[in-house]
Design a protein around this motif. Structure first.
Motif, PDB file in Angstrom:
ATOM      1  N   GLY A   1     -31.044  65.741  96.733  1.00  0.00           N
ATOM      2  CA  GLY A   1     -32.606  65.618  96.788  1.00  0.00           C
ATOM      3  C   GLY A   1     -32.964  65.567  95.220  1.00  0.00           C
ATOM      4  N   TYR A   2     -32.128  65.262  94.421  1.00  0.00           N
ATOM      5  CA  TYR A   2     -32.362  65.228  92.915  1.00  0.00           C
ATOM      6  C   TYR A   2     -32.504  63.679  92.411  1.00  0.00           C
ATOM      7  CZ  TYR A   2     -31.295  70.346  92.744  1.00  0.00           C
ATOM      8  OH  TYR A   2     -31.286  71.635  93.128  1.00  0.00           O
ATOM      9  N   SER A   3     -32.782  63.599  91.266  1.00  0.00           N
ATOM     10  CA  SER A   3     -32.731  62.253  90.690  1.00  0.00           C
ATOM     11  C   SER A   3     -32.043  62.326  89.313  1.00  0.00           C
ATOM     12  CB  SER A   3     -33.962  61.599  90.548  1.00  0.00           C
ATOM     13  OG  SER A   3     -34.985  62.213  89.596  1.00  0.00           O
ATOM     14  N   GLN A   4     -31.464  60.984  88.871  1.00  0.00           N
ATOM     15  CA  GLN A   4     -31.038  61.127  87.482  1.00  0.00           C
ATOM     16  C   GLN A   4     -31.923  61.743  86.382  1.00  0.00           C
ATOM     17  OE1 GLN A   4     -28.538  57.922  86.051  1.00  0.00           O
ATOM     18  NE2 GLN A   4     -27.926  57.640  88.465  1.00  0.00           N
ATOM     19  N   PRO A   5     -33.008  61.367  86.167  1.00  0.00           N
ATOM     20  CA  PRO A   5     -34.173  61.903  85.364  1.00  0.00           C
ATOM     21  C   PRO A   5     -34.276  63.403  85.452  1.00  0.00           C
ATOM     22  CG  PRO A   5     -34.772  59.865  86.158  1.00  0.00           C
ATOM     23  CD  PRO A   5     -33.691  60.303  87.081  1.00  0.00           C
ATOM     24  N   ILE A   6     -34.299  63.966  86.625  1.00  0.00           N
ATOM     25  CA  ILE A   6     -34.387  65.286  86.748  1.00  0.00           C
ATOM     26  C   ILE A   6     -33.390  65.887  86.247  1.00  0.00           C
ATOM     27  CG2 ILE A   6     -34.721  67.210  88.592  1.00  0.00           C
ATOM     28  CD1 ILE A   6     -36.029  65.332  90.324  1.00  0.00           C
ATOM     29  N   ILE A   7     -32.095  65.706  86.518  1.00  0.00           N
ATOM     30  CA  ILE A   7     -30.872  66.076  86.068  1.00  0.00           C
ATOM     31  C   ILE A   7     -30.695  66.125  84.561  1.00  0.00           C
ATOM     32  CG2 ILE A   7     -28.375  66.148  85.848  1.00  0.00           C
ATOM     33  CD1 ILE A   7     -29.616  67.339  88.676  1.00  0.00           C
ATOM     34  N   ALA A   8     -31.264  65.138  83.852  1.00  0.00           N
ATOM     35  CA  ALA A   8     -31.276  64.728  82.450  1.00  0.00           C
ATOM     36  C   ALA A   8     -32.351  65.830  81.861  1.00  0.00           C
ATOM     37  CB  ALA A   8     -31.750  63.442  82.343  1.00  0.00           C
ATOM     38  N   TYR A   9     -33.444  65.983  82.439  1.00  0.00           N
ATOM     39  CA  TYR A   9     -34.402  66.868  82.013  1.00  0.00           C
ATOM     40  C   TYR A   9     -34.026  68.230  81.935  1.00  0.00           C
ATOM     41  CZ  TYR A   9     -38.494  69.969  81.531  1.00  0.00           C
ATOM     42  OH  TYR A   9     -39.432  70.812  81.492  1.00  0.00           O
ATOM     43  N   TYR A  10     -33.027  68.556  83.151  1.00  0.00           N
ATOM     44  CA  TYR A  10     -32.591  69.864  83.182  1.00  0.00           C
ATOM     45  C   TYR A  10     -31.269  70.204  82.242  1.00  0.00           C
ATOM     46  CZ  TYR A  10     -30.275  74.043  85.643  1.00  0.00           C
ATOM     47  OH  TYR A  10     -29.695  75.185  86.030  1.00  0.00           O
ATOM     48  N   LEU A  11     -30.719  69.066  81.667  1.00  0.00           N
ATOM     49  CA  LEU A  11     -29.802  69.440  80.588  1.00  0.00           C
ATOM     50  C   LEU A  11     -30.497  68.909  79.193  1.00  0.00           C
ATOM     51  CD1 LEU A  11     -26.846  67.209  82.342  1.00  0.00           C
ATOM     52  CD2 LEU A  11     -27.302  69.808  82.337  1.00  0.00           C
ATOM     53  N   ASP A  12     -31.705  68.744  78.920  1.00  0.00           N
ATOM     54  CA  ASP A  12     -32.188  68.635  77.610  1.00  0.00           C
ATOM     55  C   ASP A  12     -31.766  67.321  77.345  1.00  0.00           C
ATOM     56  OD1 ASP A  12     -34.434  69.421  75.978  1.00  0.00           O
ATOM     57  OD2 ASP A  12     -32.555  70.341  74.580  1.00  0.00           O
ATOM     58  N   LEU A  13     -31.830  66.296  77.978  1.00  0.00           N
ATOM     59  CA  LEU A  13     -31.329  64.847  77.511  1.00  0.00           C
ATOM     60  C   LEU A  13     -32.525  64.011  77.902  1.00  0.00           C
ATOM     61  CD1 LEU A  13     -27.773  64.924  78.740  1.00  0.00           C
ATOM     62  CD2 LEU A  13     -28.287  65.092  76.424  1.00  0.00           C
ATOM     63  N   GLU A  14     -32.638  62.811  77.288  1.00  0.00           N
ATOM     64  CA  GLU A  14     -33.361  62.070  77.606  1.00  0.00           C
ATOM     65  C   GLU A  14     -32.691  61.178  79.035  1.00  0.00           C
ATOM     66  OE1 GLU A  14     -36.568  60.866  76.887  1.00  0.00           O
ATOM     67  OE2 GLU A  14     -36.469  62.449  75.453  1.00  0.00           O
ATOM     68  N   PRO A  15     -33.489  60.571  79.901  1.00  0.00           N
ATOM     69  CA  PRO A  15     -32.726  59.894  81.161  1.00  0.00           C
ATOM     70  C   PRO A  15     -31.776  58.847  80.684  1.00  0.00           C
ATOM     71  CG  PRO A  15     -35.062  60.255  81.589  1.00  0.00           C
ATOM     72  CD  PRO A  15     -34.749  60.757  80.251  1.00  0.00           C
ATOM     73  N   GLU A  16     -32.132  57.920  79.650  1.00  0.00           N
ATOM     74  CA  GLU A  16     -31.427  56.820  79.279  1.00  0.00           C
ATOM     75  C   GLU A  16     -30.084  57.331  78.506  1.00  0.00           C
ATOM     76  OE1 GLU A  16     -31.575  53.770  80.220  1.00  0.00           O
ATOM     77  OE2 GLU A  16     -33.343  54.434  81.398  1.00  0.00           O
TER      78      GLU A  16
END
Length: 71
Positions: free
Chosen positions: A34-49
């Motif tokens: 139930g996550y998305s790549q932008p959510i995981i990117a935010y969690y890892l302190d990264l920009e989605p791109e």
């Protein structure tokens, strides 16, 4: 040798600097849970791109980022 010196030695010489991730397995896990790549990117302190590029180009994630994913 003090404890911090031992820990520094272990991290510098015995552990790799980072790990690339299996893109398909990670994407499957992201969406199955139930996550998305932008959510995981935010969690890892990264920009989605940046996160997407790291997966696409098999760039290494640092140890802290891996620990955040597996907790």
């Amino acid at each position: 040798m003090a404890n911090y010196e031992i820990q520094n030695f272990i991290e510098k010489f015995l552990y790799p600097r980072g790990y690339s991730l299996k893109k398909r397995e990670l994407k499957k896990w992201i969406y199955d849970n139930g996550y998305s790549q932008p959510i995981i990117a935010y969690y890892l302190d990264l920009e989605p791109e940046v996160f997407k590029r790291m997966l696409r180009e098999h760039e290494e994630f640092n140890r802290k980022q891996i620990e955040l994913l597996i907790r």
